[in-house]
Design a protein around this motif. Structure first.
Motif, PDB file in Angstrom:
ATOM      1  N   TRP A   1     -38.867  29.887  44.716  1.00 51.87           N
ATOM      2  CA  TRP A   1     -37.818  29.929  45.745  1.00 51.87           C
ATOM      3  C   TRP A   1     -36.700  30.893  45.334  1.00 51.87           C
ATOM      4  CZ3 TRP A   1     -33.003  28.857  43.910  1.00 51.87           C
ATOM      5  CH2 TRP A   1     -32.914  28.076  42.744  1.00 51.87           C
ATOM      6  N   LEU A   2     -36.794  31.483  44.155  1.00 51.21           N
ATOM      7  CA  LEU A   2     -35.714  32.325  43.642  1.00 51.21           C
ATOM      8  C   LEU A   2     -35.571  33.589  44.491  1.00 51.21           C
ATOM      9  CD1 LEU A   2     -36.542  32.034  39.854  1.00 51.21           C
ATOM     10  CD2 LEU A   2     -34.641  30.945  41.039  1.00 51.21           C
ATOM     11  N   PRO A   3     -34.354  34.100  44.641  1.00 55.10           N
ATOM     12  CA  PRO A   3     -34.159  35.337  45.420  1.00 55.10           C
ATOM     13  C   PRO A   3     -34.901  36.500  44.782  1.00 55.10           C
ATOM     14  CG  PRO A   3     -32.159  34.740  44.221  1.00 55.10           C
ATOM     15  CD  PRO A   3     -33.084  33.578  44.104  1.00 55.10           C
ATOM     16  N   LEU A   4     -35.573  37.296  45.614  1.00 53.41           N
ATOM     17  CA  LEU A   4     -36.406  38.380  45.098  1.00 53.41           C
ATOM     18  C   LEU A   4     -35.579  39.556  44.591  1.00 53.41           C
ATOM     19  CD1 LEU A   4     -39.306  38.347  47.711  1.00 53.41           C
ATOM     20  CD2 LEU A   4     -39.141  37.164  45.521  1.00 53.41           C
ATOM     21  N   PHE A   5     -34.322  39.661  44.999  1.00 48.64           N
ATOM     22  CA  PHE A   5     -33.490  40.756  44.489  1.00 48.64           C
ATOM     23  C   PHE A   5     -32.944  40.444  43.105  1.00 48.64           C
ATOM     24  CE2 PHE A   5     -30.826  38.004  47.138  1.00 48.64           C
ATOM     25  CZ  PHE A   5     -29.834  37.639  46.241  1.00 48.64           C
ATOM     26  N   HIS A   6     -33.166  39.235  42.624  1.00 49.53           N
ATOM     27  CA  HIS A   6     -32.696  38.802  41.310  1.00 49.53           C
ATOM     28  C   HIS A   6     -33.819  39.021  40.294  1.00 49.53           C
ATOM     29  CE1 HIS A   6     -31.523  35.920  38.113  1.00 49.53           C
ATOM     30  NE2 HIS A   6     -30.300  36.233  38.482  1.00 49.53           N
ATOM     31  N   ASP A   7     -33.474  39.396  39.052  1.00 52.56           N
ATOM     32  CA  ASP A   7     -34.507  39.737  38.075  1.00 52.56           C
ATOM     33  C   ASP A   7     -35.498  38.602  37.841  1.00 52.56           C
ATOM     34  OD1 ASP A   7     -32.618  38.162  36.833  1.00 52.56           O
ATOM     35  OD2 ASP A   7     -32.277  39.500  35.126  1.00 52.56           O
TER      36      ASP A   7
ATOM     37  N   ALA B   1     -40.432  28.887  38.152  1.00 54.77           N
ATOM     38  CA  ALA B   1     -39.244  29.050  37.311  1.00 54.77           C
ATOM     39  C   ALA B   1     -37.986  28.748  38.109  1.00 54.77           C
ATOM     40  CB  ALA B   1     -39.174  30.471  36.751  1.00 54.77           C
ATOM     41  N   ALA B   2     -36.946  28.306  37.410  1.00 52.94           N
ATOM     42  CA  ALA B   2     -35.669  28.009  38.057  1.00 52.94           C
ATOM     43  C   ALA B   2     -34.592  27.836  36.998  1.00 52.94           C
ATOM     44  CB  ALA B   2     -35.770  26.749  38.914  1.00 52.94           C
ATOM     45  N   PRO B   3     -33.323  27.991  37.388  1.00 52.25           N
ATOM     46  CA  PRO B   3     -32.223  27.666  36.468  1.00 52.25           C
ATOM     47  C   PRO B   3     -32.141  26.165  36.245  1.00 52.25           C
ATOM     48  CG  PRO B   3     -31.499  29.093  38.266  1.00 52.25           C
ATOM     49  CD  PRO B   3     -32.847  28.572  38.647  1.00 52.25           C
ATOM     50  N   SER B   4     -31.422  25.782  35.200  1.00 55.36           N
ATOM     51  CA  SER B   4     -31.317  24.371  34.823  1.00 55.36           C
ATOM     52  C   SER B   4     -30.777  23.503  35.955  1.00 55.36           C
ATOM     53  CB  SER B   4     -30.417  24.241  33.584  1.00 55.36           C
ATOM     54  OG  SER B   4     -30.428  22.928  33.083  1.00 55.36           O
ATOM     55  N   PHE B   5     -29.820  24.034  36.726  1.00 58.85           N
ATOM     56  CA  PHE B   5     -29.210  23.197  37.764  1.00 58.85           C
ATOM     57  C   PHE B   5     -30.227  22.793  38.822  1.00 58.85           C
ATOM     58  CE2 PHE B   5     -28.998  27.095  40.234  1.00 58.85           C
ATOM     59  CZ  PHE B   5     -29.078  26.663  41.545  1.00 58.85           C
ATOM     60  N   ALA B   6     -31.278  23.611  39.048  1.00 58.74           N
ATOM     61  CA  ALA B   6     -32.278  23.280  40.059  1.00 58.74           C
ATOM     62  C   ALA B   6     -33.055  22.031  39.656  1.00 58.74           C
ATOM     63  CB  ALA B   6     -33.231  24.454  40.255  1.00 58.74           C
TER      64      ALA B   6
ATOM     65  N   ALA C   1     -40.704  27.101  33.875  1.00 57.68           N
ATOM     66  CA  ALA C   1     -39.747  27.917  33.127  1.00 57.68           C
ATOM     67  C   ALA C   1     -38.325  27.545  33.534  1.00 57.68           C
ATOM     68  CB  ALA C   1     -40.001  29.395  33.374  1.00 57.68           C
ATOM     69  N   ASN C   2     -37.456  27.447  32.539  1.00 58.91           N
ATOM     70  CA  ASN C   2     -36.083  26.993  32.760  1.00 58.91           C
ATOM     71  C   ASN C   2     -35.157  27.985  32.076  1.00 58.91           C
ATOM     72  OD1 ASN C   2     -33.631  25.611  32.853  1.00 58.91           O
ATOM     73  ND2 ASN C   2     -34.556  23.612  32.503  1.00 58.91           N
ATOM     74  N   GLY C   3     -34.422  28.776  32.879  1.00 54.34           N
ATOM     75  CA  GLY C   3     -33.558  29.788  32.288  1.00 54.34           C
ATOM     76  C   GLY C   3     -32.473  30.229  33.238  1.00 54.34           C
TER      77      GLY C   3
ATOM     78  N   ARG D   1     -44.683  18.672  28.554  1.00 51.22           N
ATOM     79  CA  ARG D   1     -44.934  19.932  27.850  1.00 51.22           C
ATOM     80  C   ARG D   1     -44.862  21.136  28.780  1.00 51.22           C
ATOM     81  NH1 ARG D   1     -49.542  19.104  23.181  1.00 51.22           N
ATOM     82  NH2 ARG D   1     -48.535  17.336  22.123  1.00 51.22           N
ATOM     83  N   ALA D   2     -44.884  20.879  30.081  1.00 45.78           N
ATOM     84  CA  ALA D   2     -44.763  21.990  31.034  1.00 45.78           C
ATOM     85  C   ALA D   2     -43.351  22.553  31.057  1.00 45.78           C
ATOM     86  CB  ALA D   2     -45.156  21.530  32.430  1.00 45.78           C
ATOM     87  N   MET D   3     -42.347  21.734  30.737  1.00 45.50           N
ATOM     88  CA  MET D   3     -40.967  22.214  30.737  1.00 45.50           C
ATOM     89  C   MET D   3     -40.808  23.266  29.654  1.00 45.50           C
ATOM     90  SD  MET D   3     -37.959  22.092  32.130  1.00 45.50           S
ATOM     91  CE  MET D   3     -37.999  20.626  33.168  1.00 45.50           C
ATOM     92  N   ALA D   4     -40.444  24.492  30.062  1.00 45.34           N
ATOM     93  CA  ALA D   4     -40.436  25.631  29.141  1.00 45.34           C
ATOM     94  C   ALA D   4     -39.113  26.373  29.210  1.00 45.34           C
ATOM     95  CB  ALA D   4     -41.597  26.568  29.455  1.00 45.34           C
ATOM     96  N   PRO D   5     -38.090  25.933  28.476  1.00 45.56           N
ATOM     97  CA  PRO D   5     -36.837  26.684  28.438  1.00 45.56           C
ATOM     98  C   PRO D   5     -37.050  28.087  27.870  1.00 45.56           C
ATOM     99  CG  PRO D   5     -36.543  24.470  27.562  1.00 45.56           C
ATOM    100  CD  PRO D   5     -38.019  24.678  27.713  1.00 45.56           C
ATOM    101  N   GLY D   6     -36.272  29.020  28.367  1.00 44.31           N
ATOM    102  CA  GLY D   6     -36.378  30.394  27.894  1.00 44.31           C
ATOM    103  C   GLY D   6     -35.045  31.102  28.002  1.00 44.31           C
TER     104      GLY D   6
END
Length: 596
Positions: A220-226, A271-276, A302-304, A328-333
């Motif tokens: 769901w992340l914006p595509l203009f964001h890295d 992937a998503a930021p922590s707040f999500a 992915a969590n970053g 184990r799926a939770m993957a901070p980066g």
């Protein structure tokens, strides 16, 4: 670099267009991308053949319009036209600069600043966005001189057959993208991401978190964001797996849509930021995730994009254990645009790591391990390890000397993912992208990216503690604003994740700690504004032995945030100093008005 197709031949590729051409040859009619209407039902899809055809049409039109070899702004809402145009730009040698579609005048001003910085007057967009900009902002001087091109209406020139046309083959060192940082200053900087950077980063990502032939991406992340672009567009194209995309608004309005899509389409990577993750856990508490279903297919969460909160990791894994979510799926980066994206990540064969550290020692730049939940302890979540050719070092910012083990310093990164520099800023590029360690040989080729982030290495894993520019210094000790913000968020029931901003201001006599807290009427009617302020002050005092000089309660949505939802502290501070933030006061229940 090599890519392995489903029938297992190995082919040499150097750019994403190479990857697409190979996908078209080996799996032309397999689904590449799907866009979900309202985050739920498939609205539009692309096969590899469809994407290659559309990209070629756009590339032929760009070459005919003499755009090849130049720069252009990419102004797109979430959807598949962005992907068609992005690849078309790569085919034609156009360096695209993705920008968020403006909703307010400030967005139009930012659009113009980026266009000027990129030395272009060309804005590639959709018919709907073009019409909206012209109707709402047509009289803005910032739009004067910009040419808005509807790429959905482009056709190949009559004399050109896109299927047979030989487009220029980009070299690994050619600029593929201008990724503008999402910071709050009025001076945007374009990170020059090369084709080689893109390929190196996606190869590292696939090495760390393999997609495998059964992989499926949901984003769901914006595509203009890295982060949204690499995870939602680039990784699935490289790996040859389908990507299901939705608009960020679909997630924000109802977070469960993200998880429902993962369950329905058997997503393996997202992937998503922590707040999500915190928003999803909150939705589960409120009984709003009943339709989520089975999450056992999810291999990499992915969590970053912001410091990962242990509270978020624990709350999410506990909330969705019954749905089959594997801890184990939770993957901070950890990553940043200047490194294309990912720098480190947690391997998917273990649960996230957390260290409980002495808060006092951490404020002094030292790492002192305590027991879980011990008095005076702060949890810091590990951000994983680098893979392949990326290297991470911890360096004293002032001396540029390597830090001893278990000392906090600036995170420096080296390797093939480090971008070429900032467009048109040779001095800033030299300082940020080509830093050398003290004592390194003058003839040494090894240079580093200075990230501006603080952290430390422990047992080979990176732990991020904050931004150098955001650290608050009181009586010789460092305080990390995200820790203060976490205390503020926990001060009263009903406050949402990412609802606080902490920073210091200089009033001419001393530095003062200011804490902004977003709240809505439902929260304020319970304790009241004054009581909420007292609770926030008490929480900060108890957890950090620190006094908040100013606590300002603002209306929900008032804080400045990046496109990925991260609070922009410097923008919040500027607005506070400008007097642009008002206290949000809710009258007692039954009152006819809500005052500011």
């Amino acid at each position: 670099m090599t890519i392995i197709t489903p029938d297992r031949p190995v082919a040499e590729i150097h750019t994403l267009p190479d990857a697409l051409r190979l996908r078209r040859e080996k799996q032309p009619d397999e689904t590449a991308y799907v866009f979900l209407r309202d985050g739920e039902e498939p609205k539009e899809s692309l096969t590899y053949r469809n994407l290659d055809d559309a990209a070629r049409v756009r590339a032929a039109a760009f070459e005919t319009a003499d755009l090849a070899g130049g720069n252009a702004v990419l102004l797109y809402p979430s959807g598949l036209e962005f992907i068609r145009t992005l690849v078309g730009c790569m085919y034609a040698g156009v360096a695209g600069a993705p920008v968020q579609v403006p909703r307010r005048r400030q967005g139009v001003e930012r659009l113009r600043r980026i266009a000027d910085d990129a030395a272009t007057t060309t804005v590639l967009t959709t018919a709907e966005v073009k019409r909206d900009l012209e109707e709402r902002f047509g009289d803005c001087p910032e739009l004067a001189g910009l040419t808005l091109i509807d790429t959905e209406a482009l056709t190949a020139p009559p004399a050109v057959d896109p299927a047979r046309y030989e487009f220029r083959a980009p070299r690994p060192e050619d600029i593929a993208l201008l990724q503008y940082t999402s910071g709050s200053t009025g001076d945007p900087k374009g990170v020059m991401v090369t084709h080689g950077n893109f390929l190196s980063n996606v190869v590292e990502t696939d090495e760390l978190w393999p997609c495998e032939p059964d992989g499926t991406v949901v984003s769901w992340l914006p595509l203009f964001h890295d982060m949204g672009m690499l995870f939602g567009v680039v990784l699935p194209l490289w790996a040859g797996v389908p990507s299901y995309l939705m608009a960020p608004e679909s997630f924000i309005r109802r977070p469960a849509r993200w998880l429902e899509a993962i369950s329905r389409f058997r997503g393996t990577h997202s992937a998503a930021p922590s707040f999500a993750y915190e928003l999803c856990a909150r939705a589960a508490e409120e009984g709003k995730t009943a339709n989520v279903g089975d999450l056992s297919s999810w291999r990499v969460a992915a969590n970053g994009a912001e410091p990962v909160r242990w509270r978020a990791v624990r709350a999410f894994t506990e909330a969705f254990a019954a749905n089959g979510f594997n801890p184990r799926a939770m993957a901070p980066g950890y990553g940043l645009a200047e490194n294309t994206l990912k720098a480190t990540g947690s391997p998917q064969d273990r649960e996230p790591t957390v260290l409980w550290l002495s808060t006092r020692a951490l404020g002094e730049g030292r790492i002192e391990l305590l027991g879980e939940g011990a008095e005076g302890a702060t949890p810091v979540v590990g951000s994983g390890v680098p893979v392949l050719d990326t290297r991470v070092r911890i360096v004293a910012p002032a001396t540029r000397a390597l830090c001893p083990p278990d000392r906090v310093g600036e995170i420096w990164v080296s390797g093939p993912c480090v971008a070429a520099g900032y467009l048109g800023r040779p001095e800033a590029s030299e300082e940020t992208f080509r830093a050398r360690l003290r004592g390194s040989a003058p003839a040494s080729d090894e240079t580093h990216l200075r990230t501006g982030d603080l952290g430390f290495l422990h047992d080979g894993e990176l732990y991020v503690t904050g931004r150098i520019k955001d650290v608050l210094i009181r009586n010789g000790r460092n305080y990390y604003p995200q820790d203060i913000e976490l205390s503020a968020e926990a001060a009263a029931p009903g406050l949402h994740p990412n609802c606080a901003a902490a920073f210091s201001v200089d009033d001419g006599a001393e530095e003062r700690l200011v804490v902004l807290v977003e709240a809505d009427g439902r929260v304020l009617r319970a304790p009241g504004e004054q009581a909420l302020r007292r609770r926030v002050r008490a929480a900060i005092r108890e957890n950090h032995r620190l006094e908040a000089d100013v606590v300002l309660v603002v209306r929900r949505g008032a804080l400045s945030k990046t496109s990925s939802g991260k609070v922009q502290r410097r923008a919040c501070r500027q607005r506070y100093e400008d007097g642009a933030l008002d206290s949000f006061v809710v009258p007692p229940a039954g009152s006819a008005q809500v005052a500011r």
